[in-house]
Design an enzyme around this catalytic site. Structure first.
Site, mmCIF file in Angstrom:
data_model
loop_
_atom_site.group_PDB
_atom_site.id
_atom_site.type_symbol
_atom_site.label_atom_id
_atom_site.label_comp_id
_atom_site.label_asym_id
_atom_site.label_seq_id
_atom_site.Cartn_x
_atom_site.Cartn_y
_atom_site.Cartn_z
ATOM 1 N N GLY A 1 -9.517 -9.519 -24.101
ATOM 2 C CA GLY A 1 -8.809 -8.633 -23.188
ATOM 3 C C GLY A 1 -7.499 -9.243 -22.701
ATOM 4 N N SER A 2 -7.167 -8.929 -21.465
ATOM 5 C CA SER A 2 -5.828 -9.228 -20.950
ATOM 6 C C SER A 2 -5.491 -10.713 -20.926
ATOM 7 C CB SER A 2 -5.679 -8.663 -19.548
ATOM 8 O OG SER A 2 -5.871 -7.272 -19.609
ATOM 9 N N THR A 3 -6.491 -11.587 -20.917
ATOM 10 C CA THR A 3 -6.168 -13.013 -20.961
ATOM 11 C C THR A 3 -5.335 -13.318 -22.202
ATOM 12 O OG1 THR A 3 -8.342 -13.333 -21.900
ATOM 13 C CG2 THR A 3 -8.080 -13.917 -19.600
ATOM 14 N N LYS B 1 -2.940 -11.776 -23.211
ATOM 15 C CA LYS B 1 -1.511 -11.523 -22.976
ATOM 16 C C LYS B 1 -0.772 -12.825 -22.757
ATOM 17 C CE LYS B 1 -2.296 -6.929 -21.205
ATOM 18 N NZ LYS B 1 -2.801 -6.226 -20.027
#
Lengths: 579, 386
Positions: free
Chosen positions: A301-303, A305
């Site tokens: 997920g967003s990690t 990014k």
């Protein structure tokens, strides 16, 4: 004897001396008797010789038996094998994680047992959990050796001895004991009933030649040099404790965390719940007991990014001052990419990071291009199997063919499933100045780390990443991870899990990827929480609400033990201007 | 100590008895009692009765056994002969009775119950039969016109028939060999020896074909295949005992050894007390036989000589067969170890044998006095004088 013979002779002479004239018939009879007596005596001597021969044969047979050895039973392992030592496993401070203790195992010699029922009845008083049917089958077999129960306690042994059951016996054995129970279970691993390592570092130790030695029969009974691990038992306990609390608080199905030394790659603590007690190895086989941190793969997920941002900055095509249009969702191949915390405006790179904009991140990845994105992720070790000592390591998964849509989703952490430990390793590289260091469970100095490290991004990019991570804790979604004095930097990740082939908005996989102290990160802390529910008094269950506070709790309790000195004041200011 | 100068039944007995033989018999009976502690609790346990049941019974039988042995040793040769005749008649009658009223155990009819004891008449038959045969042979050699040999053969036929009818092959073989040896020592012509040997072989072979259990045992002995549990266990017990034994009470194989207190007591002795102990035991039996036979060879009187030799051989052969079976030198055959094994009938019968032997081997100074001896020998002997 001589006297006797003489007397007999005299008697015979006297008898012969009887006048012939006295009685002719008497002489005949006497002569016949004499000759018959003589013959009988000879016959008796023959019988005596025969008797001697028979008894001599018997004595010879006895002597032959005396020199015979009892038939040995091949299935019984030699004593030295049963007593083979394994090295103790210690944590980095010398605390015992695994050690050998001497136990006894109960065996039966079925051919010496007349009444199996009686034996089972007697044993059941001490070992009630013994399966009567199995034992009965074993005792009725015509074999000479059967294990009944391995590794008994001294109390059980003395109780069985007191029963005085014939045909059963004990053999000393070494048993592996884990004083910490489940505390470091997934790191330490466990052994099977024959004391062979079958998981974790126990298996690794066997792989380093111990198993070969054992197979060659070169086992030794005396103590082996202990193996010291990089793990800090104190920190390990804190991590497990906080995870357990988080799991309960957020009613998650699983949780995991790793504390990684950013400069050496040493794993200080790693825990994955639910875990098991290595003293009860059967537990390890229960559902969901796998080591999620190295053997489970997740869409982070967003990690992710953080990696996309680092890639964009490191490529030189994007700078911190650049802005990207995040006003409208991206529509591609029937999917709509929108933002969770939508700002619906043009965002700068730091804004994209702290608002965790999917659109902005996708546009940054688009600038870099699919091929370079793939190369970059491969370079920082997210697409290949991680190299470490633990045997339980899963290969990450990625799309067979990278299309535009894959590139976009991967940029914000969907479409590529990596192991959490691997993610922590790559994160360390993003923050420590760009050195990718394979994680290790054995002690490793910084100098040693340099020899295995690989520069994967420029130090400037790394400095920018430290700034962004810190910024995210100060102003973004990671606010709940802040520990005063230790300057935590981090990135949240709230990934939607795939349920029945579709991404679900209520079933989440949360992560918080962090490092501290951020101006010169010494430790990377990654917490994952699988399927958390909103905590009491909260409406949502995003990573900032559960993974971030868990990281905070871990750092707050363990930072001092890890030797990080708290500092207040100037640190932040220095960092903010340094990038 | 009884003074030599005193004359009386006890002092006469004391100064004429073979004290070595007497001491050995008593020691062997004591050894048997000691081994009973080792061998019988396992059997009692399997039968689910008091562990010391057989030990107690063994102790109970020791006293009558000693009394019978010592009591009979007071007899004169003539009294031995009369007693043997009486016992022979009685035991043959009992064996016939057993055929009809006895109880069957392990596939044969050997015992009958009386007053809570089971009696095996064939045990008592053996010493009586040997003494009477010795008498018949001696009569024949003294007066060739008396058909003593023929009577002995007929008697032998009757006894063998009764034993085979039970069936009890072990006793049959024992009695046959003892009788054969006696006949041999009595001066059987070599022609007859060969003839009888052939007959014995013929009988043995026919037994092999007639009795399936005999065939099975011999097959197992020769091939080592089939259910050799008992002899295998016996061997394991002996080998485990090694030279010095496991120590009293330390035996474990003995517990699973069937008939450990009777037919396999020797193996139990080996496991607990060692092979050296067993070698001593073998030496003791060899000593008994050689001493008995040397008594016989010195003996002037034909009947006494043959009776001594026959009774000695009875004990000797029984020990040889027992030990031979235990050491896998012979096919499995139930045979007690004289004076040692458990078994009421067996113990009493062996005491009778030993008592007769002690009585006959007593030094008889009167016999040696020329005149009396002549008169004794020349006294007309007839069938009526027994």
């Amino acid at each position: 004897m001589n006297r006797l013979l003489k007397r007999t002779r005299q008697r015979l002479r006297r008898r012969m001396g009887v006048p012939r004239s006295a009685s002719g018939a008497a002489i005949v009879v006497d002569g016949a008797r004499k000759s018959s007596g003589h013959q009988t005596r000879n016959r008796i001597i023959l019988v005596m010789i025969g008797v001697c021969v028979v008894y001599a044969v018997i004595a010879g047979r006895l002597v032959q038996y005396g020199f015979r050895d009892l038939a040995t039973v091949a299935s019984i392992a030699r004593g030295s094998e049963l007593l083979a030592s394994r090295p103790d496993l210690l944590d980095r401070n010398g605390k015992v994680l695994a050690t050998d203790i001497r136990t006894v195992s109960l065996y039966a010699q079925p051919h010496k047992i007349t009444d199996p029922d009686e034996v089972i009845e007697a044993l059941a008083t001490v070992l009630p959990e013994l399966d009567a049917r199995t034992v009965y089958r074993k005792l009725r077999s015509q074999s000479q050796f059967q294990w009944l129960r391995r590794q008994l306690t001294p109390k059980q042994q003395s109780e069985i001895l007191a029963l005085g059951i014939p045909g059963v016996g004990f053999r000393p054995e070494k048993r592996r004991f884990y004083p910490g129970g489940p505390t470091a279970s997934h790191i330490v691993g466990h052994v099977n009933i024959d004391n062979k390592g079958i998981a974790g570092m126990e298996k690794y130790v066997d792989g380093q030649g111990l198993a070969d030695l054992a197979a060659a029969g070169l086992t030794i009974e005396q103590q082996l040099e202990p193996v010291r691990l990089s793990v800090d038992l104190r920190v390990q306990h804190i991590v497990r404790d906080e995870l357990a609390a988080a799991m309960q608080r957020y009613q998650a199905i699983a949780a995991g965390a790793v504390v990684l030394n950013a400069k050496t790659g040493e794993v200080l603590a790693m825990s994955s719940l639910p875990d098991y007690d290595p003293n009860l190895p059967a537990q390890a086989l229960e559902k969901d007991r796998l080591n999620r941190m190295s053997a489970g793969t997740y869409e982070m997920g967003s990690t992710f990014k953080a990696f996309t941002t680092a890639m964009a900055l490191d490529s030189g095509l994007v700078t911190m001052e650049d802005s990207f249009d995040a006003r409208r969702p991206i529509r591609i191949a029937g999917h709509t990419i929108s933002d969770f915390h939508g700002k619906h405006r043009v965002l700068t790179v730091p804004e994209i990071f702290i608002y965790s904009s999917n659109i902005g991140t996708a546009r940054m990845a688009d600038v870099v291009g699919i091929e370079r994105q793939r190369d970059f992720l491969t370079r920082i070790g997210l697409l290949t199997r991680m190299q470490t000592e633990l045997p339980e390591v899963t290969k990450p998964s990625q799309p067979k063919v990278w299309k535009k849509i894959n590139s976009i989703t991967i940029s914000f952490g969907h479409g590529v499933a990596t192991t959490p430990l691997q993610t922590a390793m790559s994160a360390a590289a993003m923050l420590n100045g760009g050195l990718l260091i394979p994680p290790t469970f054995l002690p490793r100095s910084e100098a040693e780390a340099q020899t295995v490290a690989r520069q994967v991004i420029r130090p400037e990019t790394s400095a920018a990443m430290r700034y962004l991570m810190r910024l995210n804790v100060e102003k973004g979604s990671g606010r709940r991870a802040e520990v005063p004095g230790f300057r935590v930097g981090g990135k949240t990740g709230t990934a939607e899990k795939v349920v029945n082939g579709r991404y679900s908005s209520d079933v989440r996989f949360n992560a918080f990827l962090s490092a501290f102290p951020i101006e010169n990160p010494q430790f990377v802390v990654l917490v994952i929480i699988d399927e958390p529910k909103p905590a009491e008094g909260q409406k949502s269950a995003t990573a900032g609400l559960n993974a971030a506070p868990t990281v905070k709790a871990i750092i707050r309790r363990s930072a001092a033990l890890l030797g990080v000195r708290p500092s207040f004041g100037e640190g932040d200011a220095a960092l903010l201007v340094s990038y | 100590m009884v003074s030599r100068a005193e004359r009386g039944p006890i002092s006469d007995w004391f100064w004429t008895i073979d004290r070595y033989l007497l001491a050995i018999f008593v020691i062997l009976i004591g050894t048997g009692f000691m081994l009973s502690f080792a061998a019988s609790p396992g059997v009692a346990e399997r039968l689910d009765i008091d562990n010391l049941h057989f030990v107690k019974r063994h102790a109970l039988f020791i006293f009558p056994a000693l009394a019978v042995m010592i009591g009979l040793s007071f007899l004169s040769p003539r009294q031995v002969r009369r007693g043997a005749l009486l016992l022979l008649a009685l035991s043959i009658a009992m064996m016939v009775f057993t055929q009809f009223y006895g109880f069957e155990a392990k596939g044969s009819r050997r015992w009958f119950a009386i007053a809570g004891f089971s009696v095996q008449p064939s045990e008592f038959l053996k010493p009586a039969f040997i003494v009477i045969c010795a008498w018949l042979f001696s009569e024949h050699s003294r007066h060739p016109d008396i058909p003593g040999n023929l009577f002995a053969i007929i008697l032998f036929g009757i006894v063998v028939a009764l034993l085979v009818a039970q069936p009890d092959l072990g006793q049959t073989i024992l009695v046959a060999i003892a009788w054969g040896t006696l006949f041999f020592m009595a001066g059987m012509p070599w022609f007859w020896i060969i003839l009888l040997a052939c007959a014995a072989i013929g009988l043995f072979v026919s037994a092999y074909f007639v009795f399936p259990h005999v065939a099975g045992r011999i097959d197992r002995f020769l091939t080592g295949e089939g259910d050799t549990h008992q002899v295998d266990t016996a061997r394991e017990a002996i080998v485990r005992g090694d030279w010095l034994g496991q120590g009293p009470g330390e035996g474990t194989i003995k517990r699973i050894l069937p008939d450990s207190h009777t037919d396999f007591i020797f193996s139990v002795a080996a496991e607990e007390f060692g092979i050296i102990f067993c070698l001593v035991l073998v030496l003791v039996f060899a000593y008994i036989v050689l001493r008995g036979l040397s008594h016989a060879s010195r003996e002037g009187d034909e009947f006494t000589r043959l009776a001594i030799a026959g009774l000695t051989m009875l004990i000797g052969l029984q020990s040889m067969i027992h030990i031979g079976v235990n050491l896998e030198l012979l096919p499995a055959k139930g045979m007690t170890l004289p004076l040692i094994s458990y078994g009421g009938s067996s113990m009493l019968a062996i005491s009778i044998t030993a008592g007769f032997l002690l009585a006959l081997t007593r030094r008889n100074p009167e016999k040696r006095a020329t005149g009396r001896q002549e008169s004794y020998h020349d006294a007309p002997l007839g069938a009526g004088q027994v």
